[in-house]
Design a protein around this motif. Sequence first.
Motif, mmCIF file in Angstrom:
data_model
loop_
_atom_site.group_PDB
_atom_site.id
_atom_site.type_symbol
_atom_site.label_atom_id
_atom_site.label_comp_id
_atom_site.label_asym_id
_atom_site.label_seq_id
_atom_site.Cartn_x
_atom_site.Cartn_y
_atom_site.Cartn_z
ATOM 1 N N ALA A 153 0.973 -1.235 0.011
ATOM 2 C CA ALA A 153 -0.024 -0.008 -0.030
ATOM 3 C C ALA A 153 0.894 1.192 -0.014
ATOM 4 O O ALA A 153 0.742 2.243 -0.669
ATOM 5 N N ALA A 154 1.915 1.243 0.802
ATOM 6 C CA ALA A 154 2.799 2.586 0.738
ATOM 7 C C ALA A 154 3.513 2.499 -0.422
ATOM 8 O O ALA A 154 3.636 3.757 -0.928
ATOM 9 N N TYR A 155 3.990 1.436 -1.098
ATOM 10 C CA TYR A 155 4.633 1.543 -2.378
ATOM 11 C C TYR A 155 3.512 2.484 -3.505
ATOM 12 O O TYR A 155 4.108 3.262 -4.429
ATOM 13 N N CYS A 156 2.387 1.685 -3.472
ATOM 14 C CA CYS A 156 1.362 2.188 -4.204
ATOM 15 C C CYS A 156 1.096 3.649 -4.099
ATOM 16 O O CYS A 156 0.658 4.344 -5.290
ATOM 17 N N ARG A 157 1.163 4.036 -2.741
ATOM 18 C CA ARG A 157 1.148 5.489 -2.714
ATOM 19 C C ARG A 157 2.063 6.636 -2.959
ATOM 20 O O ARG A 157 2.332 7.517 -3.140
ATOM 21 N N GLY A 158 3.500 6.037 -3.593
ATOM 22 C CA GLY A 158 4.432 6.653 -4.105
ATOM 23 C C GLY A 158 5.449 7.026 -2.753
ATOM 24 O O GLY A 158 6.228 7.802 -2.793
ATOM 25 N N GLU A 159 5.368 6.332 -1.573
ATOM 26 C CA GLU A 159 6.082 6.355 -0.460
ATOM 27 C C GLU A 159 7.283 5.785 -0.641
ATOM 28 O O GLU A 159 7.455 4.365 -1.355
ATOM 29 N N ASN A 160 8.235 6.108 0.223
ATOM 30 C CA ASN A 160 9.755 5.154 0.137
ATOM 31 C C ASN A 160 9.384 4.098 0.772
ATOM 32 O O ASN A 160 9.005 4.285 2.088
ATOM 33 N N VAL A 161 9.649 2.982 0.277
ATOM 34 C CA VAL A 161 9.715 1.568 0.876
ATOM 35 C C VAL A 161 10.986 1.208 0.731
ATOM 36 O O VAL A 161 11.798 0.902 0.002
ATOM 37 N N GLU A 162 11.656 0.803 2.148
ATOM 38 C CA GLU A 162 12.792 0.138 1.993
ATOM 39 C C GLU A 162 12.743 -1.625 1.547
ATOM 40 O O GLU A 162 12.115 -2.226 2.116
ATOM 41 N N LEU A 163 13.509 -1.727 0.458
ATOM 42 C CA LEU A 163 13.324 -3.048 -0.078
ATOM 43 C C LEU A 163 14.591 -3.787 0.517
ATOM 44 O O LEU A 163 15.768 -3.511 0.802
ATOM 45 N N PRO A 164 14.344 -5.226 0.734
ATOM 46 C CA PRO A 164 15.434 -5.963 1.050
ATOM 47 C C PRO A 164 16.393 -6.190 -0.151
ATOM 48 O O PRO A 164 16.037 -6.241 -1.105
ATOM 49 N N LYS A 165 17.576 -6.826 0.510
ATOM 50 C CA LYS A 165 18.636 -7.127 -0.458
ATOM 51 C C LYS A 165 18.279 -8.430 -1.118
ATOM 52 O O LYS A 165 17.735 -9.325 -0.300
ATOM 53 N N ALA A 166 18.594 -8.520 -2.456
ATOM 54 C CA ALA A 166 18.305 -9.940 -2.920
ATOM 55 C C ALA A 166 19.073 -11.114 -2.114
ATOM 56 O O ALA A 166 20.312 -10.753 -1.663
ATOM 57 N N PRO A 167 18.539 -12.224 -1.809
ATOM 58 C CA PRO A 167 18.995 -13.203 -0.865
ATOM 59 C C PRO A 167 20.415 -13.870 -1.654
ATOM 60 O O PRO A 167 20.207 -14.115 -2.727
ATOM 61 N N MET A 168 21.208 -14.349 -0.686
ATOM 62 C CA MET A 168 22.255 -15.266 -1.385
ATOM 63 C C MET A 168 22.211 -16.718 -0.694
ATOM 64 O O MET A 168 21.732 -16.670 0.500
ATOM 65 N N PRO A 169 22.619 -17.892 -1.394
ATOM 66 C CA PRO A 169 22.348 -19.176 -0.749
ATOM 67 C C PRO A 169 23.420 -19.259 0.392
ATOM 68 O O PRO A 169 24.621 -18.574 0.212
ATOM 69 N N ASN A 170 22.958 -19.919 1.425
ATOM 70 C CA ASN A 170 23.695 -20.263 2.591
ATOM 71 C C ASN A 170 23.555 -21.901 2.787
ATOM 72 O O ASN A 170 22.955 -22.062 3.715
#
Length: 320
Positions: A153-170
Amino acid sequence: MKALIVYYSQTGNTQKAARKIRDGLKAAGWEVYVSLLKNTKAEDLEDYDLVGIGSPVWYEMTPNMRLFVESLPDQKGKPAFCFCTHGTMPDLYFPLAVPRLMQKGFTVLGWDKWYGNCSIQIFPEPYYTAGHPDEKDLEAAFAFGKKMGEMGAAYCRGENVELPKAPMPNMMPMHANAAIDHLGGFHNVHGKLVRDPEKCLYPKCHICIDHCTMGYNDYSCDPPKYGSEGNCCDDRHGCTYCEMLCPTGAIHPEIPYEQAAPAGQDHGSELFCMVLEKAEKEGKFRRLIPFDKVGTKTPFYSVHNTHPRLKPLSTKADNE
């Protein structure tokens, strides 16, 4: 705002998670539609503001879900999330799934996973993760859905959303070697599956046609086509779903399971126990069945020895 959850589930684990994520999205104010993968077309995504993608783990996405994602047009930044259920080793799922979604133009808001019971022919019955997903797992799925709804919802309203970093295999070395062996293989680890036309009820029954993850089966042509080879199935993904669904045993292993994977073998015991014990120490796994109660002497096929071994899932409650 409208959200779509597209999922694939064989035994119900991913379906349970999808429904709880649906409830979490609704709690965040979204109108939600849940769609079984086989009923979903690429153009269906155009009508939604947020998309969720979920499947079991077959080292990564199931092949039918991977092919679906790869078929999608550019999503032009549309927010999305992904999720999975798994038995023991989900480590390759998100490192492969998240970039695949990003390559299709999705803005990936997050991802999550939950343990689920495994119903695989040569695996133990009961399995190491029997009992999952339980209420705590599904509560977590609800919370994840609500979080994705709030972020979406925040993203669709144009607000800044902290996106996670792409995961790496462990992965543990033994786990990594097993994954490489599987993904680099060319044959079904259960052995070839064959179809006996004398036992087959087609055209009255077409369950194996409707539920093949790769769409291999077509008995209307001459000669009829069954499996990855046309006259048998030797798919390297190790799927035996059609054999488990067949009501008459018309689909069966070329070499009986009793010979290919004799009862009494402890399939993957060392690896599975190591992976789960590590996850338990890290607080990522809750053991619901003691390891000494795992059915290492009773493979799934030997316990479920009548046909059908499984029945297709009902989707009636997906959008209640």
